[in-house]
Design a protein around this motif. Sequence first.
Motif, PDB file in Angstrom:
ATOM      1  N   ASN A 118       2.582  22.461  10.302  1.00 25.81           N
ATOM      2  CA  ASN A 118       2.697  23.198  11.563  1.00 25.81           C
ATOM      3  C   ASN A 118       1.423  23.167  12.391  1.00 25.81           C
ATOM      4  OD1 ASN A 118       5.367  24.045  10.967  1.00 25.81           O
ATOM      5  ND2 ASN A 118       4.519  25.546   9.546  1.00 25.81           N
ATOM      6  N   LYS A 119       0.521  22.297  12.078  1.00 26.06           N
ATOM      7  CA  LYS A 119      -0.770  22.239  12.753  1.00 26.06           C
ATOM      8  C   LYS A 119      -0.643  21.616  14.143  1.00 26.06           C
ATOM      9  CE  LYS A 119      -5.471  21.526  11.519  1.00 26.06           C
ATOM     10  NZ  LYS A 119      -5.842  22.774  10.959  1.00 26.06           N
ATOM     11  N   ASP A 120      -1.388  22.168  15.096  1.00 31.09           N
ATOM     12  CA  ASP A 120      -1.452  21.609  16.446  1.00 31.09           C
ATOM     13  C   ASP A 120      -2.548  20.539  16.433  1.00 31.09           C
ATOM     14  OD1 ASP A 120      -1.860  20.949  19.075  1.00 31.09           O
ATOM     15  OD2 ASP A 120      -1.895  23.007  19.805  1.00 31.09           O
ATOM     16  N   TRP A 121      -2.142  19.282  16.286  1.00 31.13           N
ATOM     17  CA  TRP A 121      -3.110  18.195  16.126  1.00 31.13           C
ATOM     18  C   TRP A 121      -3.880  17.926  17.416  1.00 31.13           C
ATOM     19  CZ3 TRP A 121      -4.447  17.374  11.463  1.00 31.13           C
ATOM     20  CH2 TRP A 121      -3.535  17.618  10.440  1.00 31.13           C
ATOM     21  N   SER A 122      -3.278  18.191  18.570  1.00 30.78           N
ATOM     22  CA  SER A 122      -4.013  17.981  19.822  1.00 30.78           C
ATOM     23  C   SER A 122      -5.181  18.965  19.921  1.00 30.78           C
ATOM     24  CB  SER A 122      -3.089  18.113  21.029  1.00 30.78           C
ATOM     25  OG  SER A 122      -2.551  19.406  21.108  1.00 30.78           O
ATOM     26  N   GLU A 123      -5.019  20.150  19.379  1.00 29.86           N
ATOM     27  CA  GLU A 123      -6.119  21.118  19.364  1.00 29.86           C
ATOM     28  C   GLU A 123      -7.134  20.748  18.285  1.00 29.86           C
ATOM     29  OE1 GLU A 123      -6.672  25.713  18.046  1.00 29.86           O
ATOM     30  OE2 GLU A 123      -5.001  25.304  19.400  1.00 29.86           O
ATOM     31  N   HIS A 124      -6.638  20.398  17.106  1.00 29.67           N
ATOM     32  CA  HIS A 124      -7.518  20.057  15.982  1.00 29.67           C
ATOM     33  C   HIS A 124      -8.399  18.849  16.317  1.00 29.67           C
ATOM     34  CE1 HIS A 124      -8.730  19.898  11.765  1.00 29.67           C
ATOM     35  NE2 HIS A 124      -8.584  18.592  11.846  1.00 29.67           N
ATOM     36  N   HIS A 125      -7.837  17.861  16.996  1.00 29.68           N
ATOM     37  CA  HIS A 125      -8.567  16.636  17.340  1.00 29.68           C
ATOM     38  C   HIS A 125      -8.947  16.601  18.821  1.00 29.68           C
ATOM     39  CE1 HIS A 125      -7.997  14.926  13.440  1.00 29.68           C
ATOM     40  NE2 HIS A 125      -6.704  14.740  13.564  1.00 29.68           N
ATOM     41  N   SER A 126      -9.152  17.758  19.444  1.00 32.46           N
ATOM     42  CA  SER A 126      -9.391  17.809  20.890  1.00 32.46           C
ATOM     43  C   SER A 126     -10.579  16.952  21.322  1.00 32.46           C
ATOM     44  CB  SER A 126      -9.563  19.248  21.358  1.00 32.46           C
ATOM     45  OG  SER A 126     -10.705  19.827  20.742  1.00 32.46           O
ATOM     46  N   MET A 153     -14.682   9.441   6.975  1.00 29.92           N
ATOM     47  CA  MET A 153     -14.065   9.723   5.680  1.00 29.92           C
ATOM     48  C   MET A 153     -13.256  11.018   5.737  1.00 29.92           C
ATOM     49  SD  MET A 153     -14.849   7.063   4.073  1.00 29.92           S
ATOM     50  CE  MET A 153     -14.209   7.456   2.469  1.00 29.92           C
ATOM     51  N   SER A 154     -13.758  12.006   6.443  1.00 28.67           N
ATOM     52  CA  SER A 154     -13.040  13.269   6.593  1.00 28.67           C
ATOM     53  C   SER A 154     -11.725  13.051   7.341  1.00 28.67           C
ATOM     54  CB  SER A 154     -13.924  14.264   7.343  1.00 28.67           C
ATOM     55  OG  SER A 154     -13.190  15.405   7.692  1.00 28.67           O
ATOM     56  N   LEU A 155     -11.763  12.257   8.421  1.00 28.38           N
ATOM     57  CA  LEU A 155     -10.544  11.978   9.190  1.00 28.38           C
ATOM     58  C   LEU A 155      -9.523  11.220   8.357  1.00 28.38           C
ATOM     59  CD1 LEU A 155     -12.162  10.980  12.592  1.00 28.38           C
ATOM     60  CD2 LEU A 155     -10.782  13.023  12.138  1.00 28.38           C
ATOM     61  N   HIS A 156      -9.996  10.301   7.512  1.00 30.62           N
ATOM     62  CA  HIS A 156      -9.080   9.530   6.676  1.00 30.62           C
ATOM     63  C   HIS A 156      -8.457  10.373   5.567  1.00 30.62           C
ATOM     64  CE1 HIS A 156     -10.699   5.293   7.805  1.00 30.62           C
ATOM     65  NE2 HIS A 156     -10.154   5.936   8.821  1.00 30.62           N
ATOM     66  N   GLY A 157      -9.054  11.513   5.266  1.00 25.09           N
ATOM     67  CA  GLY A 157      -8.516  12.387   4.227  1.00 25.09           C
ATOM     68  C   GLY A 157      -7.427  13.323   4.709  1.00 25.09           C
ATOM     69  N   ILE A 158      -7.189  13.356   6.006  1.00 21.63           N
ATOM     70  CA  ILE A 158      -6.181  14.268   6.568  1.00 21.63           C
ATOM     71  C   ILE A 158      -4.789  13.666   6.396  1.00 21.63           C
ATOM     72  CG2 ILE A 158      -5.304  15.323   8.695  1.00 21.63           C
ATOM     73  CD1 ILE A 158      -8.210  15.413   9.690  1.00 21.63           C
ATOM     74  N   THR A 159      -3.878  14.465   5.880  1.00 27.26           N
ATOM     75  CA  THR A 159      -2.480  14.032   5.777  1.00 27.26           C
ATOM     76  C   THR A 159      -1.601  15.068   6.466  1.00 27.26           C
ATOM     77  OG1 THR A 159      -2.138  15.146   3.675  1.00 27.26           O
ATOM     78  CG2 THR A 159      -2.863  12.848   3.580  1.00 27.26           C
ATOM     79  N   HIS A 160      -0.523  14.602   7.033  1.00 27.74           N
ATOM     80  CA  HIS A 160       0.402  15.488   7.746  1.00 27.74           C
ATOM     81  C   HIS A 160       1.062  16.468   6.796  1.00 27.74           C
ATOM     82  CE1 HIS A 160       4.322  16.536   9.636  1.00 27.74           C
ATOM     83  NE2 HIS A 160       3.516  16.756  10.653  1.00 27.74           N
ATOM     84  N   GLY A 161       1.377  16.025   5.598  1.00 29.16           N
ATOM     85  CA  GLY A 161       2.084  16.867   4.637  1.00 29.16           C
ATOM     86  C   GLY A 161       1.335  18.139   4.277  1.00 29.16           C
ATOM     87  N   ASN A 162       0.013  18.092   4.347  1.00 26.93           N
ATOM     88  CA  ASN A 162      -0.782  19.278   4.014  1.00 26.93           C
ATOM     89  C   ASN A 162      -0.812  20.304   5.147  1.00 26.93           C
ATOM     90  OD1 ASN A 162      -1.396  17.990   1.642  1.00 26.93           O
ATOM     91  ND2 ASN A 162      -3.422  17.342   2.285  1.00 26.93           N
ATOM     92  N   HIS A 163      -0.407  19.890   6.355  1.00 27.35           N
ATOM     93  CA  HIS A 163      -0.496  20.757   7.527  1.00 27.35           C
ATOM     94  C   HIS A 163       0.723  20.564   8.433  1.00 27.35           C
ATOM     95  CE1 HIS A 163      -4.750  21.035   6.394  1.00 27.35           C
ATOM     96  NE2 HIS A 163      -4.745  19.723   6.333  1.00 27.35           N
TER      97      HIS A 163
END
Length: 117
Positions: free
Chosen positions: A85-93, A73-83
């Motif tokens: 400049n986020k490094d997604w490879s680091e966030h989802h390492s 549920m937490s993963l499904h709540g993530i949207t690109h628009g809210n972040h």
Amino acid sequence: MGETQVSWAPYHELYTEGRMPEIVADDHEMWLYRGPLVCFWIVEHHYPDRVLRQFRYPTLIPADPNVLRSVIMSLHGITHGNHPNKDWSEHHSEHYNRAENMSAHLWQMPKVDGMQL
């Protein structure tokens, strides 16, 4: 809709006749991978044991997901628009690392009536 109106094995004909796209046939190991699939900020867990009938195998009772519902549920709540400049490879390492080592996380088909599927 009746059972005869549904194609329960939509890929069988494509595969047996050699009409399956080459990249799909070449990456057949991915068909049995049980774990996260990552595309930028999107993480979806793949459970091949839940779609066996599509590949002409008997439908079995699927194994429990190996991830907590709260995590999904937490993963499904993530949207690109809210972040933006986020490094997604680091966030989802954690998910990237598991997906990169796909062959270590292949689902093993159980024996049914003394036969290996």
